[in-house]
Motif scaffolding. Sequence first.
Motif, mmCIF file in Angstrom:
data_model
loop_
_atom_site.group_PDB
_atom_site.id
_atom_site.type_symbol
_atom_site.label_atom_id
_atom_site.label_comp_id
_atom_site.label_asym_id
_atom_site.label_seq_id
_atom_site.Cartn_x
_atom_site.Cartn_y
_atom_site.Cartn_z
ATOM 1 N N GLN A 173 -10.522 11.240 -4.457
ATOM 2 C CA GLN A 173 -11.121 10.432 -3.400
ATOM 3 C C GLN A 173 -11.293 9.007 -3.898
ATOM 4 O O GLN A 173 -11.676 8.789 -5.054
ATOM 5 N N ILE A 174 -10.994 8.053 -3.028
ATOM 6 C CA ILE A 174 -11.317 6.663 -3.304
ATOM 7 C C ILE A 174 -12.071 6.099 -2.108
ATOM 8 O O ILE A 174 -11.922 6.591 -0.988
ATOM 9 N N THR A 175 -12.875 5.092 -2.356
ATOM 10 C CA THR A 175 -13.630 4.421 -1.304
ATOM 11 C C THR A 175 -13.294 2.938 -1.288
ATOM 12 O O THR A 175 -12.756 2.393 -2.268
ATOM 13 N N GLY A 176 -13.658 2.305 -0.190
ATOM 14 C CA GLY A 176 -13.490 0.864 -0.125
ATOM 15 C C GLY A 176 -14.237 0.154 -1.230
ATOM 16 O O GLY A 176 -13.741 -0.826 -1.803
ATOM 17 N N SER A 177 -15.419 0.641 -1.555
ATOM 18 C CA SER A 177 -16.203 -0.009 -2.604
ATOM 19 C C SER A 177 -15.520 0.103 -3.958
ATOM 20 O O SER A 177 -15.646 -0.804 -4.797
ATOM 21 N N ARG A 178 -14.802 1.199 -4.204
ATOM 22 C CA ARG A 178 -14.072 1.299 -5.477
ATOM 23 C C ARG A 178 -12.942 0.278 -5.538
ATOM 24 O O ARG A 178 -12.696 -0.329 -6.582
ATOM 25 N N ILE A 179 -12.239 0.086 -4.425
ATOM 26 C CA ILE A 179 -11.180 -0.930 -4.401
ATOM 27 C C ILE A 179 -11.793 -2.321 -4.531
ATOM 28 O O ILE A 179 -11.280 -3.178 -5.263
ATOM 29 N N GLY A 180 -12.886 -2.558 -3.822
ATOM 30 C CA GLY A 180 -13.663 -3.777 -4.016
ATOM 31 C C GLY A 180 -13.081 -5.041 -3.430
ATOM 32 O O GLY A 180 -13.597 -6.137 -3.683
ATOM 33 N N VAL A 187 -7.159 -5.722 0.235
ATOM 34 C CA VAL A 187 -6.405 -4.653 -0.419
ATOM 35 C C VAL A 187 -6.723 -3.315 0.225
ATOM 36 O O VAL A 187 -5.821 -2.501 0.491
ATOM 37 N N TRP A 188 -8.005 -3.056 0.498
ATOM 38 C CA TRP A 188 -8.379 -1.808 1.168
ATOM 39 C C TRP A 188 -7.679 -1.688 2.521
ATOM 40 O O TRP A 188 -7.224 -0.601 2.907
ATOM 41 N N ASN A 189 -7.558 -2.803 3.220
ATOM 42 C CA ASN A 189 -6.903 -2.776 4.520
ATOM 43 C C ASN A 189 -5.473 -2.259 4.442
ATOM 44 O O ASN A 189 -4.989 -1.584 5.362
ATOM 45 N N THR A 190 -4.763 -2.546 3.348
ATOM 46 C CA THR A 190 -3.378 -2.090 3.225
ATOM 47 C C THR A 190 -3.290 -0.576 3.131
ATOM 48 O O THR A 190 -2.266 0.011 3.513
ATOM 49 N N LEU A 191 -4.340 0.055 2.630
ATOM 50 C CA LEU A 191 -4.349 1.510 2.479
ATOM 51 C C LEU A 191 -4.928 2.222 3.699
ATOM 52 O O LEU A 191 -4.446 3.297 4.077
ATOM 53 N N GLY A 228 0.816 -1.208 0.000
ATOM 54 C CA GLY A 228 0.000 0.000 0.000
ATOM 55 C C GLY A 228 0.850 1.259 0.000
ATOM 56 O O GLY A 228 1.898 1.323 0.657
ATOM 57 N N GLU A 229 0.423 2.242 -0.776
ATOM 58 C CA GLU A 229 1.122 3.524 -0.863
ATOM 59 C C GLU A 229 0.096 4.615 -1.099
ATOM 60 O O GLU A 229 -0.799 4.465 -1.935
ATOM 61 N N ILE A 230 0.231 5.723 -0.365
ATOM 62 C CA ILE A 230 -0.626 6.889 -0.556
ATOM 63 C C ILE A 230 0.280 8.083 -0.822
ATOM 64 O O ILE A 230 1.015 8.530 0.065
ATOM 65 N N HIS A 276 -1.572 3.560 -4.564
ATOM 66 C CA HIS A 276 -0.973 2.381 -5.195
ATOM 67 C C HIS A 276 -1.281 1.176 -4.311
ATOM 68 O O HIS A 276 -1.175 1.254 -3.084
ATOM 69 N N CYS A 277 -1.623 0.042 -4.961
ATOM 70 C CA CYS A 277 -2.042 -1.117 -4.165
ATOM 71 C C CYS A 277 -1.998 -2.390 -4.998
ATOM 72 O O CYS A 277 -1.760 -2.363 -6.210
ATOM 73 N N ASP A 278 -2.232 -3.504 -4.329
ATOM 74 C CA ASP A 278 -2.511 -4.797 -4.964
ATOM 75 C C ASP A 278 -1.275 -5.350 -5.658
ATOM 76 O O ASP A 278 -0.312 -5.709 -4.985
ATOM 77 N N VAL A 279 -1.291 -5.453 -6.970
ATOM 78 C CA VAL A 279 -0.224 -6.125 -7.701
ATOM 79 C C VAL A 279 0.306 -5.229 -8.815
ATOM 80 O O VAL A 279 -0.340 -4.268 -9.236
ATOM 81 N N TYR A 280 1.513 -5.580 -9.286
ATOM 82 C CA TYR A 280 2.146 -4.909 -10.424
ATOM 83 C C TYR A 280 2.529 -5.961 -11.448
ATOM 84 O O TYR A 280 3.114 -6.982 -11.076
#
Length: 290
Positions: A231-238, A242-246, A156-158, A175-179
């Motif tokens: 702005q991002i929301t948990g629902s956008r990350i889905g 992954v949301w927890n890392t941010l 996770g990166e903000i 930034h999150c998840d995978v690359y």
Amino acid sequence: MQLPSFAASILSLLVSAVGVSAWASPTYSGYSQVWTDTFPAAGGTLPNQDNWNIITGNLGVNNELETYTNSNKNVQQSGGSTVQLVPWKDSSVPGGWTSARLESKYVFTPAAGKRTLVEAQLRFGSNDISTKQGIWPAFWMLGDSIRHGTGWPACGEIDIMESVNGILRGYGTAHCDVYPGGICNEPTGIQGNIAIPDQGWHTWRVVIDRTASTWQSESITWYLDGAQFNQITGSRIGNQNVWNTLAHSPLYFILNVAVGGDWPKNPNSATLDGYGAMMEVAYVSQYTST
């Protein structure tokens, strides 16, 4: 460490321009301040190393050129309650540039049921924009798990503020998840941007809001001088993990000025170094809603 006389002269002018002998971080109604650094020490001194790791070396990321140092030529408190991160041309190091990167020893986790507000007030050096090709200042956060074996971007990166090539536009990114690819579309990330009025002092903020009853309704919001621009929301990350890392996991602050790299590309013959290319920071603070 004694400040060179030419740097001391420039520093005196910079402190005069700031026009303050002390620069307190603000207080906000409905929030309590949990941590801050206002860089209050004498000019030419390094930042408080109880608060910051001063990173050294070339980190081998993003095809950047700079070698980070712990020299007060690259990073110093100004004597006017600011810290200055200054890139310099230096033919003695690979890549031809030295610069500064600070990573906070302080680590915090956004609290459930609370809003966590993080911000810094900063400005850019006064060199003309046409002389800043390749200069890449940033104020951002990484998930502390990267210090304990988790890779990027899974940690996770903000990114609270990034600016490239002196262009008066700021970027805020998750930034999150995978690359490559993944939920955050790496390496681009989920990004918003905003025009910056000038190179002077501005406040860059992120609020992580965990007051909602479900993780899907939680949010991360970016602001410049109080104006929302992403702005991002948990629902956008889905994906809750992954949301927890941010938004649910330990984070730490980073201040740096990179040179060159995949995004800004390399400096050109017009690029200038020194205080006019620096990023200067008045404070970094974290608050929690009451």
